[in-house]
Design an enzyme around this catalytic site. Structure first.
Site: not given
Ligand code: CTP
Length: 400
Positions: A271, A202-205
């Site tokens: 994102a 995943g990502n930090r958005s």
């Protein structure tokens, strides 16, 4: 404009004195409703003198004029500042125990709250829950700011500055209706690519910027669909926005492809994972099965959703991308933004610099907006709401 200012029992009530003055100075018809507790901090004559209108706290005053609902019915804007934890709880429950409570229940005007309390109270699960419910109902929240609190301790809980509260509140009602009748699709959040049943890439958005874009568009008259991937718990879409929840990049692509053909504007603020796992394990990967000191995952590239939408766009449709870049300076940001806008074939691209401490999980943003041809059309910095409005200004201007 007929503005109701609710004042509740916190020390920050003294700052609301200048909030009322700002509104009166700007020519608004201000009606202050203090709670009984608020009057322990600032007395009734002060509110009457500043607002130049009669002030009461009781539902039993002026009964002939049905005052307990009349103020709410007449209001074009309601600001509650400071909003204590107690008042926010009462609002969530819909309590009508005083004049402010009945007014809040009787109004259909935009409601802005400026919370003020100690950090522990702000972070308490009860308050977190109340804020979520209020946001879901469309209540606008300004602050609280981070800083030194009355007890000398510091953290989030300080009431925002009166100028900021007034600016945010007036922006809600004095918005241009330049998106009237337009259909808009916005994506927000971060996709997650499963590795196995319990893990993902995943990502930090947080989804904050995309949700702000959707909220701004709806306030400016558009019909908005929000395709949302994993929003942070406190990021709550405006109730007037139609929300489609997705998880992976593939799900986001399906939802965007389904929602976009009839849209006038598509803004891809999510994102999206560039890669997904080639073979998702049906069973949880465990060290005894994978073995060794290292683990190699094979990844396959995901389709570029916004590039696909841009290549299929119909005449009159505007496609907007975002680019979050880790760059050394503004020149490099611009260079990457121009290259990315051209490569994806979009009409506009909003680029922002990100880093370990910049961009993500923050209330602020700073973007530079370039056209597909590489021209800089806008620069915006400030809260994510302000950034959203600046981007819609640029989009509206580009559409002519
Ligand atoms: N995007 C998309 N589909 C993807 C990846 C990204 O639609 N599979 C969109 C994002 O929503 C954003 C824009 O493309 O609007 C830019 O995303 P970014 O990750 O910065 O671009 P990439 O194409 O991944 O470029 P790079 O990794 O080379 O920086």
């Amino acid at each position: 404009m007929f503005v109701v200012v609710g004042v509740t029992g916190g020390i920050a009530a003294y700052k609301t004195v200048s909030l009322v003055r700002l509104l009166v100075k700007a020519g608004h018809d201000v009606h202050v409703i203090p709670t009984d507790d608020a009057l322990r901090f600032v007395g009734l004559p002060t509110w009457e003198a500043l607002s130049r209108n009669p002030v009461t706290t009781s539902v039993h005053d002026d009964v002939a004029k049905v005052r307990h609902v009349a103020l709410g019915q007449s209001a074009e804007l309601v600001i509650v500042a400071p909003a204590t934890a107690n008042t926010l709880a009462a609002m969530t429950a819909g309590l009508a125990s005083d004049l402010l409570g009945t007014t809040l229940l009787a109004t259909t005007a935009p409601v802005v709250v400026a919370p003020a309390m100690h950090t522990e109270m702000w972070r308490h699960p009860a308050t977190t829950h109340n804020m979520r419910v209020l946001r879901e109902r469309g209540v606008h929240v300004v602050g609280p700011a981070d800083g030194v609190l009355t007890g000398g301790d510091s953290g989030p809980g300080r009431m925002s500055e009166p100028e900021d509260i007034v600016a945010a509140a007036l922006a809600l009602v004095e918005r241009p209706h330049d998106l009237d009748g337009l259909s808009v699709v916005v994506s927000a959040g971060g996709t997650r690519e499963p590795i196995d049943p319990v893990r993902f890439l995943g990502n930090r958005s947080s989804g904050r910027q995309g949700v702000a874009l959707a909220r701004a568009a709806v306030a400016r008259g558009a019909r908005v669909t929000l395709v949302a991937a994993h929003l942070e718990a406190d990021v709550v879409p405006d109730p007037r926005v139609e929300v489609v929840r997705v998880g992976t990049a593939a799900e986001m692509q399906r939802a965007m492809d389904a929602a976009s053909p009839d849209a006038d504007v598509v803004v891809m603020a999510a994102a999206v994972a560039d890669y997904s796992v080639a073979a998702v394990s049906e069973r949880k990967l465990s060290k005894d099965r994978t073995g060794g000191d290292t683990l190699t995952l094979e990844l396959v590239e995901n389709p570029d959703i916004v590039a696909g939408l841009a290549s299929r766009r119909r005449p009159g449709q505007t496609i907007v991308a975002f680019a979050a870049e880790t760059v050394a300076d503004e020149a490099e940001l611009l260079e990457r933004a121009r290259a990315k806008a051209a490569r994806k074939g979009v009409d506009l691209l909003a680029a922002n610099a990100v880093g370990w401490t910049q961009g993500f999980e923050s209330q602020e943003n700073a973007v530079v907006v370039v056209t597909g041809a590489g021209d800089v059309v806008s620069r915006a910095a400030g809260s994510k709401d302000e950034t959203a409005d600046a981007l819609w200004d640029a989009i509206a201007a580009a559409r002519g």
